[in-house]
Design a protein around this motif. Structure first.
Motif, PDB file in Angstrom:
ATOM      1  N   ASN A  77       1.662   7.948   9.645  1.00 36.55           N
ATOM      2  CA  ASN A  77       1.406   9.053  10.577  1.00 36.55           C
ATOM      3  C   ASN A  77       0.701  10.235   9.906  1.00 36.55           C
ATOM      4  O   ASN A  77       0.300  11.186  10.573  1.00 36.55           O
ATOM      5  N   LEU A  78       0.535  10.175   8.586  1.00 36.20           N
ATOM      6  CA  LEU A  78      -0.142  11.281   7.890  1.00 36.20           C
ATOM      7  C   LEU A  78      -1.639  10.990   7.751  1.00 36.20           C
ATOM      8  O   LEU A  78      -2.055   9.827   7.748  1.00 36.20           O
ATOM      9  N   ASN A 136      -2.163  11.523   2.485  1.00 30.43           N
ATOM     10  CA  ASN A 136      -1.818  10.275   1.805  1.00 30.43           C
ATOM     11  C   ASN A 136      -2.333  10.257   0.376  1.00 30.43           C
ATOM     12  O   ASN A 136      -1.631   9.815  -0.535  1.00 30.43           O
ATOM     13  N   ILE A 137      -3.545  10.761   0.167  1.00 31.06           N
ATOM     14  CA  ILE A 137      -4.109  10.737  -1.185  1.00 31.06           C
ATOM     15  C   ILE A 137      -3.262  11.595  -2.127  1.00 31.06           C
ATOM     16  O   ILE A 137      -3.016  11.232  -3.273  1.00 31.06           O
ATOM     17  N   LEU A 178       0.795  -1.242   0.000  1.00 29.46           N
ATOM     18  CA  LEU A 178       0.000   0.000   0.000  1.00 29.46           C
ATOM     19  C   LEU A 178       0.820   1.282   0.000  1.00 29.46           C
ATOM     20  O   LEU A 178       0.389   2.293  -0.519  1.00 29.46           O
ATOM     21  N   ALA A 179       1.992   1.268   0.619  1.00 33.32           N
ATOM     22  CA  ALA A 179       2.866   2.454   0.641  1.00 33.32           C
ATOM     23  C   ALA A 179       2.160   3.679   1.212  1.00 33.32           C
ATOM     24  O   ALA A 179       2.291   4.793   0.683  1.00 33.32           O
ATOM     25  N   CYS A 191      -9.171   1.721   0.582  1.00 32.65           N
ATOM     26  CA  CYS A 191      -9.945   2.788  -0.047  1.00 32.65           C
ATOM     27  C   CYS A 191      -9.061   4.018  -0.272  1.00 32.65           C
ATOM     28  O   CYS A 191      -9.082   4.619  -1.350  1.00 32.65           O
ATOM     29  N   VAL A 192      -8.253   4.361   0.735  1.00 32.66           N
ATOM     30  CA  VAL A 192      -7.356   5.518   0.599  1.00 32.66           C
ATOM     31  C   VAL A 192      -6.327   5.249  -0.507  1.00 32.66           C
ATOM     32  O   VAL A 192      -6.055   6.115  -1.338  1.00 32.66           O
ATOM     33  N   ALA A 193      -5.788   4.027  -0.509  1.00 37.03           N
ATOM     34  CA  ALA A 193      -4.777   3.685  -1.521  1.00 37.03           C
ATOM     35  C   ALA A 193      -5.384   3.739  -2.925  1.00 37.03           C
ATOM     36  O   ALA A 193      -4.742   4.194  -3.877  1.00 37.03           O
ATOM     37  N   ILE A 194      -6.629   3.290  -3.077  1.00 36.86           N
ATOM     38  CA  ILE A 194      -7.281   3.324  -4.389  1.00 36.86           C
ATOM     39  C   ILE A 194      -7.657   4.771  -4.750  1.00 36.86           C
ATOM     40  O   ILE A 194      -7.497   5.209  -5.892  1.00 36.86           O
TER      41      ILE A 194
END
Ligand code: ATP
Length: 254
Positions: free
Chosen positions: A97-98, A103-104, A92-93, A153-156
């Motif tokens: 902590n963010l 992240n997006i 996922l990378a 979901c965040v990674a996508i």
């Protein structure tokens, strides 16, 4: 020149060796717009290698990659991203902590007047998450506090920053609960609704059959059957994966 009638993605004769290991040999793959293609196979079948070639992590030793009919050289992930190909790998990378917004937009931050445009990134993050069907209510929490499904979901959602035409998902449901896997499958459905082509790598045939349009089987780095997900027989796909039988690109025994 882009050929409008051509498939979104076409791999022809793609081969990749790692020293003596033949990870991929003459691999073929077609993904149409708005299509979910599942890539399945036993361990070491070459699935991740193929995903990494499509997303610019590895360069093939031989073969051609075409996007919308145009031959492309996806020599780095940045090059792939520029060509509208984004990938989510198992690790996922995410920056733990963010928060969700950071992240997006990690590596693609929006700047206005020399400052981070937090308002616009917040607005777009919410829009991306909504396009995937929601599921992450609080954008300000560190991603370390999210569930496995929400992290996916965040990674996508991060892939949507580049307005992708193709998204590669490497084992997105591995190690998730049944409920969280169902959530991730719904994100894939939403990607299809966004007219994105999806390569979905999974070991879970129930997940594959729930969401995929076609199933491409790799065996020892080679194609061993392409099946229509709705009409294929479960035992044929298993036989193709294990090598018990050989199949052609129409899912017919050879
Ligand atoms: N970076 C690398 N260096 C050396 N060998 C590699 C490398 N990446 C993959 N391989 C080898 O290539 C073959 C295919 O690996 P790959 O990871 O693509 O298979 P896979 O189908 O994704 O397997 P799994 O389901 O176990 O993840 C394996 O024999 C693997 O050991």
């Amino acid at each position: 020149m882009s050929d409008r009638g051509a498939p979104l993605l076409e791999l022809c004769g793609v081969t990749k060796h790692f020293h003596a290991v033949e990870a991929l040999v003459d691999a073929e793959l077609v993904v149409e717009r708005r299509e979910v293609v599942a890539l399945v196979g036993d361990n070491a079948a070459g699935k991740s290698t193929l995903a990494r070639i499509v997303s610019g992590v590895y360069t093939p030793d031989a073969g051609v990659v075409r996007l919308d009919g145009e031959e492309v050289s996806l020599s780095t992930p940045t090059e792939a991203f520029r060509n509208g190909v984004a990938a989510v790998f198992q690790e996922l990378a995410l920056a733990e902590n963010l928060d969700v917004i950071s992240n997006i937009f990690l590596g693609h931050e929006l700047v206005r007047g020399g400052l981070l445009d937090i308002d616009e990134m917040t607005r777009q993050s919410r829009a991306f998450l909504d396009q995937l069907g929601g599921g992450v209510p609080n954008l300000r929490v560190p991603v370390s506090e999210l569930s496995g499904g929400q992290r996916q979901c965040v990674a996508i959602a991060r892939t949507l920053v580049g307005s992708p035409r193709l998204v590669v998902l490497d084992e997105p449901t591995a190690s998730l609960s049944v409920a969280q896997s169902a959530q991730v499958l719904s994100y894939i459905e939403h990607l299809r609704e966004l007219r994105v082509g999806v390569i979905f790598i999974s070991h879970n045939l129930a997940d594959v059959r729930a969401v995929a349009d076609r199933i491409v089987v790799l065996r020892h780095g080679r194609n061993n059957g392409i099946f229509d997900a709705a009409s294929s027989r479960y035992e044929d796909v298993i036989a193709a994966m294990t090598g018990a039988r050989r199949f052609d690109e129409n899912g017919e025994p050879r």
